[in-house]
Scaffold this active site. Structure first.
Site, PDB file in Angstrom:
ATOM      1  N   LEU A  55       0.936  -1.223   0.063  1.00  0.00           N
ATOM      2  CA  LEU A  55      -0.386   0.362   0.030  1.00  0.00           C
ATOM      3  C   LEU A  55       0.943   1.182  -0.205  1.00  0.00           C
ATOM      4  O   LEU A  55       1.750   1.258   0.509  1.00  0.00           O
ATOM      5  CB  LEU A  55      -0.641   0.227   1.297  1.00  0.00           C
ATOM      6  CG  LEU A  55      -2.394  -0.902   1.793  1.00  0.00           C
ATOM      7  CD1 LEU A  55      -3.016  -0.951   2.459  1.00  0.00           C
ATOM      8  CD2 LEU A  55      -3.077  -1.127   0.597  1.00  0.00           C
ATOM      9  N   ASP A  56       0.681   2.421  -0.815  1.00  0.00           N
ATOM     10  CA  ASP A  56       0.705   3.607  -0.887  1.00  0.00           C
ATOM     11  C   ASP A  56       1.935   3.917   0.775  1.00  0.00           C
ATOM     12  O   ASP A  56       0.670   3.635   1.801  1.00  0.00           O
ATOM     13  CB  ASP A  56       0.227   4.938  -1.389  1.00  0.00           C
ATOM     14  CG  ASP A  56       0.351   4.681  -2.766  1.00  0.00           C
ATOM     15  OD1 ASP A  56       0.714   3.472  -3.209  1.00  0.00           O
ATOM     16  OD2 ASP A  56      -0.660   5.200  -3.198  1.00  0.00           O
ATOM     17  N   LYS A  57       2.646   4.484   1.033  1.00  0.00           N
ATOM     18  CA  LYS A  57       2.446   5.044   2.286  1.00  0.00           C
ATOM     19  C   LYS A  57       1.733   5.969   3.139  1.00  0.00           C
ATOM     20  O   LYS A  57       1.265   5.709   4.145  1.00  0.00           O
ATOM     21  CB  LYS A  57       4.138   5.829   2.959  1.00  0.00           C
ATOM     22  CG  LYS A  57       4.899   6.232   3.699  1.00  0.00           C
ATOM     23  CD  LYS A  57       5.779   7.278   3.704  1.00  0.00           C
ATOM     24  CE  LYS A  57       6.113   7.540   5.280  1.00  0.00           C
ATOM     25  NZ  LYS A  57       7.099   8.114   4.966  1.00  0.00           N
TER      26      LYS A  57
END
Length: 236
Positions: A55-57
């Site tokens: 998942l993106d940060k």
């Protein structure tokens, strides 16, 4: 960022898999600028841990971790065959009535880590459905069929419905003053957005466990996403 208690993030666990509710601002993999990341925390909990996807940060929500190499391979095959069902929730700008709206637009990732729609890109499909409309925003369910970089964000921008707070793809931060008619900010203070990140949450994931039994897990909204939806409801 304060030290994360990994066990508090666990939503589901069996002998093969962990599903956690990833907090926003915590990197999935090693990040030079951060003291902690999900993979290290998972390995401290179970030595053979491997992340099955990322998942993106800034994105919160469901993240699956395999506890052994067989489990990792088993789920990697399902991802490859597009048999894993992922559902995201996003707050977008404007009032949109999406009914199983399919965006089928190839995406290409630049070397700056930005994705864009391009015929030369890799195939990418996402299905969008409206969950709820507010005064000038919409809560949307997003089902990515493929897993390209920033896919949901770019496809929503393509539909002229950027995600709130997603300045990279044309979304604007959402301020309480724009929702509340009688909003008074204290003197000499600067107003901050209700949510200081991209308003995107990995709401649920479904896949087959090692014995072929379906595993479906959903992740409650983190506090900032909850507050945003609550304010939209209140001021709808």
């Amino acid at each position: 960022m304060k030290k994360v208690d990994f066990q508090n993030l666990i939503l589901f666990e069996n002998e093969d898999y962990l599903v956690i509710n990833k907090p926003p601002y915590l990197s999935s993999l090693d990040d030079r600028h951060e003291a902690q990341n999900i993979l290290d925390l998972a390995k401290a909990y179970t030595a053979d841990s491997q992340l099955c996807h990322r998942l993106d940060k800034e994105t919160s929500g469901c993240l699956v971790i395999a506890k052994n190499p067989e489990a990792y391979r088993h789920l990697a095959m399902q991802f490859e065959n597009r048999e894993v069902e992922k559902v995201y929730h996003a707050v977008i700008e404007g009032i949109k009535d999406f009914r199983q709206e399919l965006v089928d637009r190839n995406l290409v990732a630049t070397n700056k880590g930005i994705a864009k729609v391009s015929k030369e890109g890799k195939p990418a499909q996402t299905v969008f459905s409206t969950l709820k409309t507010y005064y000038a925003h919409t809560l949307v369910e997003c089902k990515p069929i493929t897993g390209r970089l920033h896919q949901i964000r770019v496809h929503l921008a393509y539909l002229k419905a950027p995600i709130c707070g997603d300045t990279l793809y044309g979304g604007k931060p959402l301020y309480l003053s724009s929702l509340k008619r009688r909003f008074n900010l204290k003197k000499d203070t600067e107003e901050l957005p209700i949510m200081q990140r991209v308003s995107l949450h990995a709401y649920s994931i479904e896949f087959l466990g090692m014995g072929g039994k379906p595993i479906k897990v959903s992740a409650p909204y983190p506090k900032d996403f909850q507050v945003l939806v609550h304010q939209l409801e209140k001021n709808a």
